[in-house]
Design an enzyme around this catalytic site. Structure first.
Site, PDB file in Angstrom:
ATOM      1  N   HIS A  60       0.804  -1.228   0.000  1.00 13.27           N
ATOM      2  CA  HIS A  60       0.000   0.000   0.000  1.00 13.27           C
ATOM      3  C   HIS A  60       0.838   1.281   0.000  1.00 13.27           C
ATOM      4  O   HIS A  60       0.245   2.371  -0.027  1.00 13.27           O
ATOM      5  CB  HIS A  60      -0.907   0.003   1.233  1.00 13.27           C
ATOM      6  CG  HIS A  60      -0.115   0.101   2.505  1.00 13.27           C
ATOM      7  ND1 HIS A  60       0.544  -0.981   3.043  1.00 13.27           N
ATOM      8  CD2 HIS A  60       0.172   1.153   3.287  1.00 13.27           C
ATOM      9  CE1 HIS A  60       1.187  -0.589   4.124  1.00 13.27           C
ATOM     10  NE2 HIS A  60       0.983   0.700   4.303  1.00 13.27           N
ATOM     11  N   HIS A  75       1.660   6.941  -0.811  1.00 10.04           N
ATOM     12  CA  HIS A  75       0.772   6.098  -0.005  1.00 10.04           C
ATOM     13  C   HIS A  75      -0.493   5.853  -0.808  1.00 10.04           C
ATOM     14  O   HIS A  75      -1.200   6.795  -1.164  1.00 10.04           O
ATOM     15  CB  HIS A  75       0.453   6.791   1.327  1.00 10.04           C
ATOM     16  CG  HIS A  75       0.078   5.852   2.411  1.00 10.04           C
ATOM     17  ND1 HIS A  75      -1.158   5.277   2.505  1.00 10.04           N
ATOM     18  CD2 HIS A  75       0.806   5.357   3.436  1.00 10.04           C
ATOM     19  CE1 HIS A  75      -1.189   4.479   3.559  1.00 10.04           C
ATOM     20  NE2 HIS A  75       0.001   4.505   4.148  1.00 10.04           N
TER      21      HIS A  75
END
Length: 153
Positions: A60, A75
């Site tokens: 992620h 992110h």
């Protein structure tokens, strides 16, 4: 010479202060901008925003280390660590040298949103000084992955 970062994903630019996460909104990690990704295309690629070495890699999120003074965090969504990698495909490994625009992670932003999480992607100049980072695009602008996004002096 300033460092130019490209957008790692396609979508709509958001001010970091508008990211619905206090750590990113408060620029605690560093300044930058965010992207609300396009969610209609199914799986899409997150690309390297700059040339460098993959210093940290999670499904992620990833960090590209440019030099001793510059590292960039991308992110992919908020609270997506809770997915434990489900829905993300890695295309590089920690320590790999990457080029600007190179595919790093494939993911499905629509699936993240459908799961009740924000797909917003903060792009952070880690420990950068606020005045040293400026957007090459404005909040509300649409960006394509790989197009100029931020400049870091």
């Amino acid at each position: 010479m300033p460092l130019t970062l490209v957008a790692p994903v396609a979508g709509t630019v958001l001010a970091m202060a508008d990211v619905p996460d206090p750590v990113f909104a408060g620029a605690i990690v560093g300044p930058g901008l965010a992207i609300d990704p396009d969610t209609g295309a199914g799986d899409s690629d997150a690309v390297a925003p700059v040339d460098g070495t993959i210093a940290k890699l999670h499904p992620h999120a990833f960090v590209v280390q440019v030099d001793e003074q510059h590292a960039v965090l991308v992110h992919l969504g908020l609270d997506t660590v809770q997915l434990a990698g489900e829905g993300f495909t890695l295309h590089v490994a920690e320590g790999d040298r990457v080029s600007t625009g190179q595919r790093i992670v494939s993911w499905d932003a629509a699936a993240v949103a459908a799961g009740g999480r924000s797909p917003v992607c903060p792009v952070v100049a880690i420990q950068g000084e606020t005045g040293a980072v400026r957007g090459l695009v404005e909040p509300g602008d649409a960006v394509a992955a790989g197009t100029p996004f931020l400049e870091w002096a």
